[in-house]
Design a protein around this motif. Structure first.
Motif, short mmCIF file in Angstrom:
data_model
loop_
_atom_site.label_atom_id
_atom_site.label_comp_id
_atom_site.label_asym_id
_atom_site.label_seq_id
_atom_site.Cartn_x
_atom_site.Cartn_y
_atom_site.Cartn_z
N ARG A 276 7.99 -10.95 0.14
CA ARG A 276 6.61 -11.25 -0.29
C ARG A 276 6.29 -10.60 -1.63
NH1 ARG A 276 5.56 -10.48 5.45
NH2 ARG A 276 5.27 -8.27 5.00
N CYS A 277 6.76 -9.39 -1.85
CA CYS A 277 6.56 -8.72 -3.14
C CYS A 277 7.21 -9.54 -4.24
CB CYS A 277 7.12 -7.31 -3.09
SG CYS A 277 7.01 -6.39 -4.63
N GLU A 278 8.42 -10.00 -4.00
CA GLU A 278 9.12 -10.82 -4.98
C GLU A 278 8.34 -12.09 -5.27
OE1 GLU A 278 13.36 -13.23 -5.52
OE2 GLU A 278 12.74 -12.50 -3.54
N ALA A 279 7.85 -12.74 -4.22
CA ALA A 279 7.12 -13.99 -4.41
C ALA A 279 5.86 -13.78 -5.23
CB ALA A 279 6.77 -14.59 -3.05
N LEU A 280 5.11 -12.71 -4.94
CA LEU A 280 3.88 -12.44 -5.69
C LEU A 280 4.20 -12.18 -7.16
CD1 LEU A 280 0.99 -10.07 -4.54
CD2 LEU A 280 1.72 -10.21 -6.90
N LEU A 281 5.16 -11.32 -7.42
CA LEU A 281 5.46 -10.97 -8.80
C LEU A 281 6.07 -12.15 -9.56
CD1 LEU A 281 6.79 -7.33 -8.29
CD2 LEU A 281 4.53 -8.05 -9.11
N GLU A 282 6.86 -12.95 -8.88
CA GLU A 282 7.42 -14.13 -9.54
C GLU A 282 6.32 -15.12 -9.90
OE1 GLU A 282 10.92 -15.29 -10.48
OE2 GLU A 282 10.39 -13.21 -10.81
N SER A 283 5.27 -15.18 -9.10
CA SER A 283 4.18 -16.11 -9.40
C SER A 283 3.47 -15.74 -10.69
CB SER A 283 3.18 -16.12 -8.24
OG SER A 283 2.36 -14.95 -8.23
N LEU A 284 3.60 -14.49 -11.13
CA LEU A 284 2.94 -14.03 -12.36
C LEU A 284 3.78 -14.26 -13.61
CD1 LEU A 284 1.43 -10.67 -11.03
CD2 LEU A 284 0.33 -12.91 -11.19
N ASP A 285 5.04 -14.65 -13.41
CA ASP A 285 5.93 -14.97 -14.53
C ASP A 285 5.99 -13.82 -15.55
OD1 ASP A 285 7.72 -16.52 -16.01
OD2 ASP A 285 6.13 -17.48 -17.18
N LEU A 286 6.25 -12.62 -15.04
CA LEU A 286 6.26 -11.43 -15.88
C LEU A 286 7.55 -11.34 -16.70
CD1 LEU A 286 4.90 -8.87 -13.26
CD2 LEU A 286 3.60 -10.16 -14.96
N LYS A 287 7.41 -10.72 -17.86
CA LYS A 287 8.57 -10.48 -18.72
C LYS A 287 8.47 -9.08 -19.31
CE LYS A 287 9.07 -15.36 -20.08
NZ LYS A 287 7.99 -15.85 -19.16
N ASP A 288 9.64 -8.44 -19.50
CA ASP A 288 9.71 -7.12 -20.15
C ASP A 288 8.90 -6.08 -19.37
OD1 ASP A 288 10.79 -5.57 -22.21
OD2 ASP A 288 8.93 -5.67 -23.36
N ALA A 289 8.94 -6.14 -18.04
CA ALA A 289 8.10 -5.28 -17.20
C ALA A 289 8.75 -3.93 -16.96
CB ALA A 289 7.83 -5.97 -15.87
N THR A 290 7.89 -2.96 -16.64
CA THR A 290 8.32 -1.68 -16.09
C THR A 290 7.78 -1.63 -14.67
OG1 THR A 290 8.33 -0.52 -18.20
CG2 THR A 290 8.07 0.83 -16.22
N ILE A 291 8.62 -1.26 -13.72
CA ILE A 291 8.17 -1.18 -12.34
C ILE A 291 8.17 0.28 -11.89
CG2 ILE A 291 10.48 -1.64 -11.38
CD1 ILE A 291 8.96 -3.17 -9.10
N VAL A 292 7.06 0.69 -11.27
CA VAL A 292 6.85 2.05 -10.79
C VAL A 292 6.85 1.99 -9.27
CG1 VAL A 292 5.35 4.08 -10.84
CG2 VAL A 292 5.41 2.51 -12.81
N VAL A 293 7.74 2.74 -8.63
CA VAL A 293 7.87 2.65 -7.17
C VAL A 293 7.85 4.04 -6.54
CG1 VAL A 293 9.11 0.46 -7.23
CG2 VAL A 293 10.41 2.61 -7.33
N GLN A 294 7.30 4.08 -5.31
CA GLN A 294 7.23 5.33 -4.57
C GLN A 294 7.27 5.03 -3.08
OE1 GLN A 294 4.22 6.64 -2.80
NE2 GLN A 294 4.97 8.70 -2.42
N ASP A 295 7.88 5.93 -2.30
CA ASP A 295 7.94 5.80 -0.85
C ASP A 295 8.57 4.43 -0.50
OD1 ASP A 295 7.22 7.04 1.77
OD2 ASP A 295 5.82 5.37 1.92
N TRP A 296 8.01 3.70 0.46
CA TRP A 296 8.55 2.39 0.82
C TRP A 296 8.41 1.38 -0.33
CZ3 TRP A 296 11.81 1.47 4.53
CH2 TRP A 296 11.82 2.26 5.68
N GLY A 297 7.60 1.70 -1.32
CA GLY A 297 7.53 0.84 -2.49
C GLY A 297 8.86 0.72 -3.21
N GLY A 298 9.78 1.68 -2.97
CA GLY A 298 11.10 1.62 -3.60
C GLY A 298 11.91 0.43 -3.14
N PRO A 299 12.33 0.41 -1.87
CA PRO A 299 13.13 -0.74 -1.43
C PRO A 299 12.38 -2.06 -1.51
CG PRO A 299 12.56 0.70 0.42
CD PRO A 299 12.20 1.44 -0.83
#
Length: 326
Positions: free
Chosen positions: A117-140
């Protein structure tokens, strides 16, 4: 599947309809101005997901992914800082958290489903050159997107989390062992809301006094009922006990393409040295083995919720990292 799900957006900062599993109709979600961000909505196959998307549309995207039992509110100060610096800030709420729907179906909250679901949401935004910040279960969960779409991600910011097959038996702290125990876990997490009241508000912080009434209200609001807390209970039960099993196999599938894709890209790691769940061993024996050239910040007086304990230390380093790695 990813990228094909429609998006619906509203402009109000106040909930206008009840969220599944959340009886707080017309709840004021600004929490005294600490969360002034316009809600946006993504309709996944499993339910509606909430996210915020702030800052200039042409700004470099900074994607922030939370864990348990928090929501996008955990990154409120990060959002303000990066948008002020000219970046675009995106923070999502997993299904079952924040303002997202909360179906009372435990199987929906298994880690692979969160990742899809995270992939689907972010793909819908058509992002480019992004930085992703992850913590806890946000990592996997968040790194699922990065591993599957490395062409969209410029750099990684890793807070205390994991994306590795456990090398052996996983030591699980006593509170999490209790949450994993049938009946006891239901009473503690779904009945007493212990994950929020005892861990997020107390044991997970070095400085619990920093959470005022508004902040506590923001973390309590998404889960007012027994049934709305199902998602919080599933996460501790998803912790792999060892190197074998469904979740271990899933994160191993993320790990190898992630390391391959980002071994020569910028990586910044900020680690709270007093986290009872993700100890310094995760940093030294896992992350730094994968990314030996990563920039590392060790914060000795921070607990699990580093965004609350040490935001004033992490944010300047984050902004510096972003500025130097354009």
């Amino acid at each position: 599947m990813p990228g094909n799900t429609p998006i619906a957006r509203v402009t109000s900062t106040t909930a206008i309809t009840s969220t599944t599993g959340n009886s707080s109709v017309n709840q004021d979600w600004t929490f005294g101005g600490t969360w002034p961000y316009r809600p946006r909505w993504f309709n996944s196959a499993d339910g509606r997901m909430h996210y915020v998307d702030e800052g200039p549309r042409n700004g470099r995207p900074i994607v922030m992914v939370h864990g348990n039992p928090t929501w996008g509110y955990l990154y409120r100060r990060f959002i303000a800082a990066v948008t002020q610096a000219g970046y675009r800030a995106i923070a999502l709420d997993h299904l079952g958290f924040g303002r997202s729907d909360k179906p009372d179906k435990p199987q929906l909250y298994q880690i692979p489903h969160h990742g899809d679901r995270c992939e689907a949401l972010l793909e819908s935004l058509d992002l480019k050159d992004a930085t992703i910040v992850v913590q806890d279960w946000g990592g996997p969960i968040g790194l699922t997107w990065a591993a599957r779409h490395p062409e969209r991600v410029h750099s990684l910011v890793v807070l205390n989390t994991f994306a590795h097959r456990p090398p052996g038996k996983v030591p699980i702290p006593l509170p999490l062992r209790l949450f994993r125990t049938p009946i006891i876990g239901e009473v503690m997490v779904k009945g007493l809301n212990a994950f929020v009241k005892l861990f997020l508000f107390k044991a997970g912080l070095v400085y619990p006094e920093r959470l005022g009434d508004r902040e506590k209200a923001a973390y309590l609001a998404p889960h007012p009922t027994w049934s709305s807390r199902t998602s919080m209970l599933v996460f501790p039960r998803e912790i792999p006990a060892g190197s074998k099993g469904r979740v271990s196999d899933f994160v191993a599938g993320i790990h190898d393409p992630l390391v391959k894709a980002f071994s020569h890209k910028p990586v910044f790691i900020a680690w709270p040295m007093q986290d009872v769940a993700f100890t310094p061993d995760f940093l030294d024996n896992l992350w730094l083995q994968d990314f030996p050239n990563a920039e590392v910040m060790r914060i000795h007086d921070a607990g699990h919720y580093i965004q609350e304990d040490a935001h004033e230390k992490v944010i300047p380093k984050l902004l510096d990292f972003l500025a130097r790695n354009t």
